[in-house]
Design a protein around this motif. Sequence first.
Motif, PDB file in Angstrom:
ATOM      1  N   GLN A  89      32.928  54.801  -1.008  1.00  0.00           N
ATOM      2  CA  GLN A  89      32.610  53.753  -0.032  1.00  0.00           C
ATOM      3  C   GLN A  89      33.673  53.612   1.042  1.00  0.00           C
ATOM      4  N   THR A  90      34.895  53.970   0.717  1.00  0.00           N
ATOM      5  CA  THR A  90      36.010  53.746   1.645  1.00  0.00           C
ATOM      6  C   THR A  90      36.588  55.045   2.187  1.00  0.00           C
ATOM      7  N   HIS A  91      35.882  56.149   2.004  1.00  0.00           N
ATOM      8  CA  HIS A  91      36.417  57.441   2.436  1.00  0.00           C
ATOM      9  C   HIS A  91      36.459  57.492   3.959  1.00  0.00           C
ATOM     10  N   ALA A  92      37.663  57.748   4.507  1.00  0.00           N
ATOM     11  CA  ALA A  92      37.845  57.706   5.957  1.00  0.00           C
ATOM     12  C   ALA A  92      37.578  59.056   6.621  1.00  0.00           C
ATOM     13  N   SER A  93      37.864  60.153   5.923  1.00  0.00           N
ATOM     14  CA  SER A  93      37.753  61.472   6.549  1.00  0.00           C
ATOM     15  C   SER A  93      36.306  61.940   6.679  1.00  0.00           C
ATOM     16  N   TYR A  94      35.509  61.722   5.647  1.00  0.00           N
ATOM     17  CA  TYR A  94      34.110  62.190   5.639  1.00  0.00           C
ATOM     18  C   TYR A  94      33.188  61.036   5.224  1.00  0.00           C
ATOM     19  N   PRO A  95      33.070  59.984   6.043  1.00  0.00           N
ATOM     20  CA  PRO A  95      32.291  58.811   5.614  1.00  0.00           C
ATOM     21  C   PRO A  95      30.812  59.087   5.392  1.00  0.00           C
ATOM     22  N   SER A  96      30.172  59.884   6.287  1.00  0.00           N
ATOM     23  CA  SER A  96      28.734  60.124   6.118  1.00  0.00           C
ATOM     24  C   SER A  96      28.459  61.005   4.898  1.00  0.00           C
ATOM     25  N   LEU A  97      29.313  62.016   4.682  1.00  0.00           N
ATOM     26  CA  LEU A  97      29.150  62.863   3.502  1.00  0.00           C
ATOM     27  C   LEU A  97      29.449  62.090   2.233  1.00  0.00           C
TER      28      LEU A  97
END
Length: 558
Positions: free
Chosen positions: A161-169
């Motif tokens: 939910q908080t991934h900054a590098s690959y948010p859509s993936l």
Amino acid sequence: SSSSSSSLLLSGQGYLLARLTHESSWPTLIGTTAALVDTAKLKEWINPSAVLDFLWSCLHIPCLWQGRVKKEAVVNPFLSMGIDEESRLNLTLSQLECLVNCILKEAAQCIGSPDAEGGQEKQDIDVPPEAKTLLHSRLPLLICCFHGNQQSLKTVVKHLQTHASYPSLGWQLLVHLYHAKEEVILLVDQPHPLTMSALGTLHPCRLDTELHSLLSAMADAQPGQESLQKISSAALLCRKMAIRHPALVIRQLPMLGWLLRGRAHLTPGEFRNRNHKHVFVNAFVLLDLLQPLIFQDSQSEALESCLEPFFEFLKKQCLESKKYQSLVTKFADFLVQYAQYNPKKAANIIYHHLEILQMLNETNTSKKSSLKSLVDCVPKERGENVIPSGVRNGAKMMVVPPLVGGHSLTHEQVMPFLKKLEHGQQREDVLKVLQDLEETSLHSVEILKHFVPELCRIAMEPEAMSCKLAHSLLLRHLKQSPQTVDDLLPTFMTCLKSQDPNVVMATVANIPDLVLLCKAQDAGQLLSKLFDLATNFSYNCSPELLKAVEACTSHSLR
């Protein structure tokens, strides 16, 4: 050349993995695993595909799993690999996060771009099909690395939910994880966006088989009270699924539409005696709980497949009988809400069945009803009851007035009854109001929501008749609105701890239905308390305990 040497290296990668996993020492494997995933940030030079293939190979080393495999009965081999996997690599929480990063980086390299998304919402960005396929193929590896550890699952969900590098993936991987582990919906910060994203996916889910079984049981109408009880139990579980996993239930709507067909042609006596009436009532409640999601354009065909049998039911069973007036009114309310949410799609089906609605309206005695407003808003050509040619293809849209809601009570109408239920009122007055509520709620269960606080208080009072009626009304309210079970469960638990036998036994009578409606862990607490009452306090709870256990074992509780 460089290209030939690269292809040679790739062709030998499988052989090297086999030699490494089968012939290396255990310290070497553990050290390699730690070096690959025990980093706060995945190193740029590491090939994510090679890392994931290595971890997958490590999970299948024969010396690790021989003698410890637990076979499952009839399981989709792709979702769970046919094995009750253990978390054999024992990855730490930070290593799990690194594994997730590796999966997302591999998918990003597959599509050839590093997820440049700007300020868009992550769930609104379209992920290419090849990336979705790759994410889905890595899902068994991820699940196997945290299998059986709830804290690890929470860590993975939070990280996605908080991934900054690959948010859509990361969001897409979360959707795939939800299909494999439905408890993910309870761990996300905002369940609604995840539900909306899950509506557009067609990957198999663990709950598909269970929902198929529940809908089949709900539609299996046979004469007799025993069949009615089975239909009711399956319907309660379907309603709970509709509240917690609406996207997964909506996928089964075409099946529900076909299950409803071939019943309305029966004579009125056969229709009632074979319990087909309860099948339609339960199916409608299920559809009602799924709105407004089922009103979307993408679900129009599935919804229409369910509404067609209902119109056949209205035509064959409801035109000459007043026994279904309450269901007809609620169905008209449903169509009004559909027309307000999606006028173009609603117009097509309403115009197609306009003649049935007009005939029902002619037999309707109410001057102010949803059915009347629905028929009156349909435009006519030259005063004739015909379908305008432009509307057949959805060219025209209906303009429907707000929902009339004639069967619900206003605040002014409710207040006199609430005053009679207040603490300190005469016992006879309280009992009279409860009896009136019981009779009225048979046709309009919605009115009970106004009386829930008072009913909870009366359910804990020692007066036998009032207490029993209050529990019965609360259970009826829960069956209609299963989303309120978490709010009312403390009341039932308090009643089970009461010192008054009337209060305890009135609650015990509802336990078989409560265990179907509440969460699995709450059902376990109810059964534990019921067993405690039967063994330590000499209450005769055997029939209810048997029914509750049968309900738990016949269908898995989620």
